[in-house]
Write an enzyme that holds these catalytic residues in place. Structure first.
Site, PDB file in Angstrom:
ATOM      1  N   SER A 281       0.825  -1.209   0.000  1.00 20.94           N
ATOM      2  CA  SER A 281       0.000   0.000   0.000  1.00 20.94           C
ATOM      3  C   SER A 281       0.860   1.260   0.000  1.00 20.94           C
ATOM      4  O   SER A 281       2.016   1.248   0.421  1.00 20.94           O
ATOM      5  CB  SER A 281      -0.885   0.032   1.238  1.00 20.94           C
ATOM      6  OG  SER A 281      -1.647  -1.136   1.327  1.00 20.94           O
TER       7      SER A 281
HETATM    8  N1  SAH Z   1      -0.794  -4.821   3.927  1.00 19.04           N
HETATM    9  C1  SAH Z   1      -0.097  -5.118   2.707  1.00 19.04           C
HETATM   10  C2  SAH Z   1      -0.949  -4.844   1.488  1.00 19.04           C
HETATM   11  C3  SAH Z   1      -1.079  -6.086   0.712  1.00 19.04           C
HETATM   12  S1  SAH Z   1      -2.212  -6.067  -0.613  1.00 19.04           S
HETATM   13  C4  SAH Z   1       1.251  -4.428   2.640  1.00 19.04           C
HETATM   14  O1  SAH Z   1       1.510  -3.523   3.435  1.00 19.04           O
HETATM   15  O2  SAH Z   1       2.065  -4.827   1.814  1.00 19.04           O
HETATM   16  C5  SAH Z   1      -3.515  -7.094   0.031  1.00 19.04           C
HETATM   17  C6  SAH Z   1      -3.135  -8.508   0.401  1.00 19.04           C
HETATM   18  O3  SAH Z   1      -4.338  -9.178   0.765  1.00 19.04           O
HETATM   19  C7  SAH Z   1      -2.525  -9.343  -0.733  1.00 19.04           C
HETATM   20  O4  SAH Z   1      -1.282  -9.825  -0.311  1.00 19.04           O
HETATM   21  C8  SAH Z   1      -3.523 -10.479  -0.936  1.00 19.04           C
HETATM   22  O5  SAH Z   1      -2.915 -11.714  -1.255  1.00 19.04           O
HETATM   23  C9  SAH Z   1      -4.186 -10.542   0.442  1.00 19.04           C
HETATM   24  N2  SAH Z   1      -5.500 -11.190   0.476  1.00 19.04           N
HETATM   25  C10 SAH Z   1      -6.509 -11.162  -0.420  1.00 19.04           C
HETATM   26  N3  SAH Z   1      -7.546 -11.902   0.028  1.00 19.04           N
HETATM   27  C11 SAH Z   1      -7.185 -12.395   1.246  1.00 19.04           C
HETATM   28  C12 SAH Z   1      -7.816 -13.237   2.214  1.00 19.04           C
HETATM   29  N4  SAH Z   1      -9.065 -13.712   2.059  1.00 19.04           N
HETATM   30  N5  SAH Z   1      -7.145 -13.546   3.340  1.00 19.04           N
HETATM   31  C13 SAH Z   1      -5.894 -13.076   3.547  1.00 19.04           C
HETATM   32  N6  SAH Z   1      -5.238 -12.301   2.665  1.00 19.04           N
HETATM   33  C14 SAH Z   1      -5.881 -11.952   1.529  1.00 19.04           C
END
Ligand code: SAH
Length: 218
Positions: A62
């Site tokens: 993000s």
């Molecule tokens: N907080 C992260 C942002 C990652 S983007 C950072 O700082 O880098 C969102 C993430 O959510 C992705 O890695 C994706 O794989 C994950 N995601 C999507 N659906 C999900 C679910 N049902 N349970 C856990 N993670 C999930």
């Protein structure tokens, strides 16, 4: 040529404080965590731009402003355990871990969860636990949580997360009917059977895939 810690200070002043982030604990955490450790090496020059960046598995880390805004919106106090759904690179969990007592973070992709866990170890952030699984179901073992944050966009607020929110707790989550466009909302559990919801701003997150999220083929 400025070094990374100078760039981090500029990011904090120009993109966070100038845009209204004011919680000292959030600002201190954003100043402490080295974002360059959470992105692919070839993107290091962009570590302190205020934009999301691609990580493995087609996901994104993000934008710093969004990480700070979500952390601030959780109204954390130091003793609160936090549940994060969507570990991704681990960056936002790392930021939260500098503010809250413990962070529990759930990631859908095992490869991302593993790299994030390695980064936490390297940086000595030992109050973060990582689970590989479907975060739309929460993480029952350590519930209830005073704060829950979801870093992927959901079609609606997953019921298990509402259930695992402590009374008095806050849930911050991007929600909306489109896969890549959402409204960031904050839900407060004001009593065992009463929730108040407010809209914070328009946002763009990758989809939350799972039993109480989008289906894989949506
Ligand atoms: N907080 C992260 C942002 C990652 S983007 C950072 O700082 O880098 C969102 C993430 O959510 C992705 O890695 C994706 O794989 C994950 N995601 C999507 N659906 C999900 C679910 N049902 N349970 C856990 N993670 C999930």
């Amino acid at each position: 040529m400025k070094n990374l810690s100078e760039l981090r200070d500029i990011m904090i002043n120009d993109h966070l404080i100038a845009r209204g982030i004011s919680d000292p604990a959030v600002i201190a955490a954003m100043r402490e965590v080295p974002r360059e450790e959470f992105i692919p090496g070839k993107l290091v020059d962009f570590a302190y731009e205020d934009s999301p960046l691609p990580i493995e598995e087609g996901q994104t880390i993000s934008q710093p402003y969004m990480v700070a805004l979500m952390a601030e919106s959780l109204e954390l106090s130091t003793a609160d355990p936090v549940l994060e759904i969507g570990t991704g690179s681990g960056y936002s969990a790392a930021v939260l871990s500098r503010i809250a007592a413990r962070v529990y973070t759930v990631e859908h992709f095992a490869s991302l969860a593993q790299s994030a866990a390695e980064r936490f170890k390297l940086l000595g952030y030992d109050n973060i636990r990582v689970l590989v699984g479907d975060g739309t179901l929460g993480w029952r073992e350590y519930a209830p949580y005073k704060a829950i944050v979801v870093t992927a966009g959901a079609p609606e607020v997953p019921k298990p997360l509402m259930e695992q929110l402590a009374v008095g707790g806050r849930l911050v989550i991007p929600v909306g009917p489109h896969l890549h466009m959402q409204t960031l909302i904050r839900v407060r559990r004001v009593a065992a059977d009463e929730y108040h919801s407010e809209e914070l701003c328009d946002v763009q997150f990758v989809p939350l895939i799972g039993a109480a999220g989008w289906r894989e083929r949506d």
